[in-house]
Design an enzyme around this catalytic site. Structure first.
Site, PDB file in Angstrom:
ATOM      1  CG  HIS A 209      -0.252   0.549   2.588  1.00  0.00           C
ATOM      2  ND1 HIS A 209      -0.066   1.467   2.721  1.00  0.00           N
ATOM      3  CD2 HIS A 209       0.178  -0.451   3.287  1.00  0.00           C
ATOM      4  CE1 HIS A 209       0.419   1.260   4.636  1.00  0.00           C
ATOM      5  NE2 HIS A 209       0.689   0.026   4.737  1.00  0.00           N
TER       6      HIS A 209
HETATM    7  N1  UDP Z   1      -3.859  -5.781   8.334  1.00  0.00           N
HETATM    8  C1  UDP Z   1      -5.614  -6.426   8.660  1.00  0.00           C
HETATM    9  N2  UDP Z   1      -7.086  -7.110   7.601  1.00  0.00           N
HETATM   10  C2  UDP Z   1      -5.357  -7.085   5.974  1.00  0.00           C
HETATM   11  C3  UDP Z   1      -4.006  -6.537   6.134  1.00  0.00           C
HETATM   12  C4  UDP Z   1      -3.556  -5.972   7.323  1.00  0.00           C
HETATM   13  O1  UDP Z   1      -6.110  -6.930   9.637  1.00  0.00           O
HETATM   14  O2  UDP Z   1      -6.171  -7.294   4.988  1.00  0.00           O
HETATM   15  C5  UDP Z   1      -3.496  -5.925   9.369  1.00  0.00           C
HETATM   16  C6  UDP Z   1      -2.267  -6.144   9.991  1.00  0.00           C
HETATM   17  O3  UDP Z   1      -2.080  -7.343  10.626  1.00  0.00           O
HETATM   18  C7  UDP Z   1      -1.480  -5.007  10.560  1.00  0.00           C
HETATM   19  C8  UDP Z   1      -2.684  -4.275  10.332  1.00  0.00           C
HETATM   20  O4  UDP Z   1      -3.741  -4.114   9.373  1.00  0.00           O
HETATM   21  O5  UDP Z   1      -1.521  -4.986  11.626  1.00  0.00           O
HETATM   22  C9  UDP Z   1      -1.201  -3.203   9.440  1.00  0.00           C
HETATM   23  O6  UDP Z   1      -1.864  -2.168   8.270  1.00  0.00           O
HETATM   24  P1  UDP Z   1      -1.460  -1.391   7.529  1.00  0.00           P
HETATM   25  O7  UDP Z   1      -0.069  -2.258   7.073  1.00  0.00           O
HETATM   26  O8  UDP Z   1      -2.449  -1.227   6.784  1.00  0.00           O
HETATM   27  O9  UDP Z   1      -0.386   0.361   7.631  1.00  0.00           O
HETATM   28  P2  UDP Z   1       0.782   0.061   8.294  1.00  0.00           P
HETATM   29  O10 UDP Z   1       1.629  -0.834  10.049  1.00  0.00           O
HETATM   30  O11 UDP Z   1       1.579  -0.571   7.175  1.00  0.00           O
HETATM   31  O12 UDP Z   1       1.171   1.183   9.249  1.00  0.00           O
END
Ligand code: UDP
Length: 362
Positions: A209
């Protein structure tokens, strides 16, 4: 003591859930502590927001500021205007902001300008990559924070380098890991696991993303085609972020191995990660989860604000050149990936430590 918690986007919901549980535990012990929950509305569709409230048992927010989507400035501005009105009408002793999303920064600025104490959970981490909106959010938030709750020594060093005095830095561990450990026995096998005939440790989970990887559709397609052609027939489960889905719309791509599905709820997603052979991602939070679950993780970025997931955990920075994925997959399939260890204090009790410290220092 009254605390206002703010959350706006998917990773925030996972981080506030254990903090709310820690507050409720104190309330059940007759400690004088109350909280309000503000949802900024940055993520609003059910699969990115409502589902997380349901699965993690997060209470209905006291208010939803309805910020919605928009440019970085539009979102920041609408969150700030609405949060300022809310805070003026609902006085509080302290605001807790978590993570590094637009809501974190916007609410931090409003809090500090109203003269209210600010705590930042997951403070001090830095990628030093100013092309990431999250890096700017982290730096702005940490420049005005009162209580810095940190996950690693690395974060401490960054804060000290920025001149933050020791007594305002609290090494407490990782609230994401509180959520993961407390939900271990509630994980759910999603329906797609069976409909796609996935077998334990025989499939890969993919998430993408970051603007660097997904905003240029040509680059995104290159990444996906490279993965699809080099996984030796291994299924790749791809719960697609709305931002990424938007980019692929209308391209009508066909893959042999990549199975694109809607974003999964937390309990389903962690189930899939836990039972996977490996994860390929550009997320930050997921590299912490794979570390705890000892699942090999390839990060399609040139830098990370969470270096302990590489030096201690199972994560490796593969870079943003899609060709780097090929040798990394070869190493994975030859069984050479590290199993990793667990960073200090990632033990499931971080939120309790945070609340204890806030009560002691109020
Ligand atoms: N996550 C989820 N479903 C999905 C993809 C990610 O529940 O289909 C959860 C994942 O376990 C993690 C969080 O969302 O806890 C991460 O979110 P994201 O990748 O959007 O954000 P980042 O960590 O990059 O800030």
């Amino acid at each position: 003591m009254h605390i206002t918690l703010v959350a706006g986007a998917r990773p925030n919901f996972i981080k506030i859930s254990p903090i709310i549980n820690a507050i409720k535990k104190k309330q059940s012990e007759d400690v004088d502590i109350q909280y309000s929950l503000v949802h900024t509305g940055q993520h609003y569709d059910r699969l990115m927001s409502g589902l997380f409230f349901e699965e993690l048992g997060i209470p209905e927010p006291d208010v939803n500021l309805g910020a919605g989507s928009g440019t970085q400035a539009e979102q920041t501005a609408s969150i700030m205007v609405a949060f300022e009105k809310y805070l003026v009408a609902h006085p509080t002793d302290l605001v807790i902001a978590v993570g590094d999303v637009t809501s974190t920064m916007a609410c931090a600025i409003v809090t500090k300008k109203l003269g209210i104490k600010l705590a930042h959970v997951e403070a001090g981490i830095r990628s030093f990559d100013m092309s990431m909106p999250e890096e700017i959010n982290r730096m702005v938030t940490d420049s005005i924070t009162d209580y810095f709750f940190i996950t690693s020594d690395y974060a401490k060093q960054n804060l000290k380098d920025a001149g933050v005095p020791d007594e305002r830095i609290f090494f407490v561990g990782n609230v994401m890991i509180d959520s993961l450990l407390s939900n271990q026995d509630k994980l759910k096998r999603p329906a797609v696991f069976d409909s796609l005939q996935l077998n334990e440790k025989k499939y890969i989970v993919l998430t993408l993303h970051r603007p660097n990887n997904v905003d240029d559709a040509g680059n995104l397609v290159d990444i996906l085609q490279t993965i699809d052609s080099n996984v030796n027939g291994t299924a790749v489960l791809f719960p697609i972020h709305p931002r990424t889905e938007q980019k692929l719309k209308g391209l009508n791509l066909q893959f042999k191995n990549i199975k694109t599905i809607q974003p999964l709820g937390y309990l389903e997603f962690i189930y899939c990660v836990k039972h996977s052979l490996a994860v390929i991602t550009d997320s930050g939070g997921i590299t912490e989860e794979t570390t705890i679950l000892h699942v090999p993780c390839m990060t399609l970025r040139d830098n990370t604000e969470r270096p302990e997931t590489c030096s201690i955990g199972t994560n490796e920075l593969i870079g943003t050149n899609p060709q780097n994925i090929v040798p990394a997959l070869k190493r994975l399939f030859s069984g050479e990936w590290k199993t990793g260890g667990i960073p200090e204090l990632w033990d499931g009790h971080t939120s309790e430590r945070i609340i204890d410290i806030l009560l002691k220092n109020q």
